[in-house]
Design an enzyme around this catalytic site. Structure first.
Site, PDB file in Angstrom:
ATOM      1  N   HIS A  37      48.299  38.830  31.192  1.00 28.85           N
ATOM      2  CA  HIS A  37      49.444  38.106  30.581  1.00 28.85           C
ATOM      3  C   HIS A  37      49.964  37.151  30.664  1.00 28.85           C
ATOM      4  O   HIS A  37      51.444  37.011  29.016  1.00 28.85           O
ATOM      5  CB  HIS A  37      50.792  39.042  31.781  1.00 28.85           C
ATOM      6  CG  HIS A  37      50.684  39.556  32.632  1.00 28.85           C
ATOM      7  ND1 HIS A  37      49.465  39.824  33.451  1.00 28.85           N
ATOM      8  CD2 HIS A  37      51.471  40.594  32.606  1.00 28.85           C
ATOM      9  CE1 HIS A  37      49.812  40.442  34.658  1.00 28.85           C
ATOM     10  NE2 HIS A  37      50.954  41.466  33.543  1.00 28.85           N
ATOM     11  N   GLY A 147      49.956  44.811  26.830  1.00 32.11           N
ATOM     12  CA  GLY A 147      48.329  45.032  26.378  1.00 32.11           C
ATOM     13  C   GLY A 147      48.237  46.217  26.051  1.00 32.11           C
ATOM     14  O   GLY A 147      48.452  47.263  26.363  1.00 32.11           O
ATOM     15  N   LYS A 149      46.177  47.533  27.193  1.00 22.94           N
ATOM     16  CA  LYS A 149      44.744  48.314  28.675  1.00 22.94           C
ATOM     17  C   LYS A 149      45.532  49.291  29.232  1.00 22.94           C
ATOM     18  O   LYS A 149      45.314  50.232  29.646  1.00 22.94           O
ATOM     19  CB  LYS A 149      44.725  47.015  29.904  1.00 22.94           C
ATOM     20  CG  LYS A 149      43.909  47.649  30.651  1.00 22.94           C
ATOM     21  CD  LYS A 149      43.856  47.009  32.711  1.00 22.94           C
ATOM     22  CE  LYS A 149      44.867  48.125  33.291  1.00 22.94           C
ATOM     23  NZ  LYS A 149      45.840  47.059  34.864  1.00 22.94           N
TER      24      LYS A 149
END
Lengths: 290, 290
Positions: A37, A147, A149
């Site tokens: 973050h 992100g 991810k």
């Protein structure tokens, strides 16, 4: 940094900043911040006049048997971290303020969900798309940071912005990893010590598949099987899936060409973890283009 | 007036106008303009620096057996009428430009559709909400104007704006009627002469029910029955429904109190027409409030 807890207040702030011609970078999060973050916030800091981060654990994106109640929360620590990352406004609304009533209108994601986490988490991406669009309307960002991810989430957000003509630039940011390769995740805290030790196997096998594809391997089915076998032996978790799909369409790959994602999800005792690597392969089509 | 046919061009215009601090009034239509649309545009003209009207027959809101193909179109006449009403930018995009692909993300309306036209026209309001939000994102209006004739649509738009925190003020504008009371509608052109003659019965019976409610009648069921009976005898059409519902929630009324809508839909040979009247009744609760 100013902490704001109501929709009305952040809208006033946004109105004022925009009136002054300031560009807004927005980082939506569910809190329990980690280096991933912080990387998003720092990139937003570089590219915009004003940085807004939201922290909101969105009930709409959790299924009835998922971990909404026990999703980790630490607003005090988050506040310190957000400030140190250069956030100007930390927006932490209540559930009642975001959803005063059951919403009359929600978003439905019709593509890119019939794969990966979309199969197990029914309605999850509808909830994600709905809250993200609400937050876009509230914070009116020029750029919003996500992100890589959560690659399927990012693919859905790209689809949302394209389908509904949302005026925002989506910035996908590389996954931040621990030194041993494990992707940073708020849920990593739930790993038992022996699980934590084995968890780097996820990234290791994804990287291995990537290298094999880059080296010319074309048997996608065999690569997936080998990866699942490896994870079952080495990750200490139950494998939910290993997939090799086009990105961001998330469709089965027929030729090793274009942008491809290798993704995995595994279930530990108290945490479900996901990870992926994305690669671009220049195939015959690309050769003709040049 | 400037006619604009692509999403990219109108976005440039909107960007420029907003940069100059201009307020934007937006009138979304499906074209084949009549006095109702012109009234919306004139009100927008009074209340904003810039007026954008869109003309787009949205395939997403028509069912497979509905009148998408034969919905009346007359872009040349519309252009003249829009200009005379004070429109600055007439936005007429192609279907391919609005929907380059099947959308990955759409809107789903979960309230206010389980009544009236929502029952017959499955998915209609999902299509309406989706295109309206796309148009809001494209034109970024301060105020958007909708006719009260399509009262359920207006209720859905209110729900959309509230649920998704859209930054726009919705202005509901009174229905414009012919001298004999028939609500102006693009579909009126499809009435046969004898149907056209009898069609004012719709507004006549709605007004009658309104007067009865205002005079203290409380038997909603009987009023509906009488109205259906009257329409069957006098409208020259097949009655689809007459309903008396709370507005904008569109729920059955238990007490004659608050804002109430009386709505009807009838089917002529080549046109389905709808109309409504809305009234506010001060009941016991209101008396206590004062």
């Amino acid at each position: 940094m100013i902490v704001i807890s109501t929709v009305a207040q952040i809208k006033d702030v946004v109105h004022m900043e925009k009136k002054n011609g300031q560009t807004i970078g927005f980082v939506p999060t569910m809190g329990f911040l980690h280096e991933g973050h912080i990387t998003l916030a720092k990139q937003a800091r570089k590219e915009n006049d004003v940085v807004i981060m939201s922290i909101f654990v969105n009930p709409l994106q959790f299924g009835p048997n998922e971990d909404y109640e026990r999703y980790p929360r630490d607003p005090e620590r988050d506040t310190v971290l957000a400030e140190s990352a250069g956030v100007d406004y930390l927006f932490m609304p209540s559930v009642d303020d975001m959803y005063p009533d059951e919403p009359a209108v929600v978003l439905t994601v019709k593509k890119r969900t019939n794969a990966l986490c979309g199969l197990k988490r029914e309605g999850h991406f509808d909830g994600v798309a709905t809250v993200v669009l609400k937050l876009f309307h509230i914070t009116e960002p020029d750029k919003a940071y996500f992100g890589k991810k959560d690659a399927q989430q990012l693919a859905v957000i790209y689809g949302l912005v394209d389908s509904l003509n949302v005026r925002v630039t989506i910035v996908g940011v590389d996954t931040v990893r621990e030194e041993d390769g494990l992707a940073k995740s708020s849920r990593n805290v739930y790993l038992l010590p022996e699980e934590r030790e084995k968890a780097p196997a996820i990234y290791k096998v994804l990287s291995h598949v990537k290298e094999a594809l880059e080296a010319g391997e074309t048997n996608v089915g065999r690569l997936k099987e080998q990866a699942i076998h490896y994870l079952n032996d080495h990750s200490g978790a139950e494998v939910e899936y290993v997939e090799i799909l086009s990105y961001p369409e998330l469709e089965p790959v027929r030729e090793i060409e274009g942008t491809i994602m290798i993704a995995a999800a595994v279930q530990y005792k108290n945490a479900r973890l996901i990870d992926n690597v994305i690669l671009t392969v220049k195939g015959r089509a690309s050769c003709f283009e040049q």
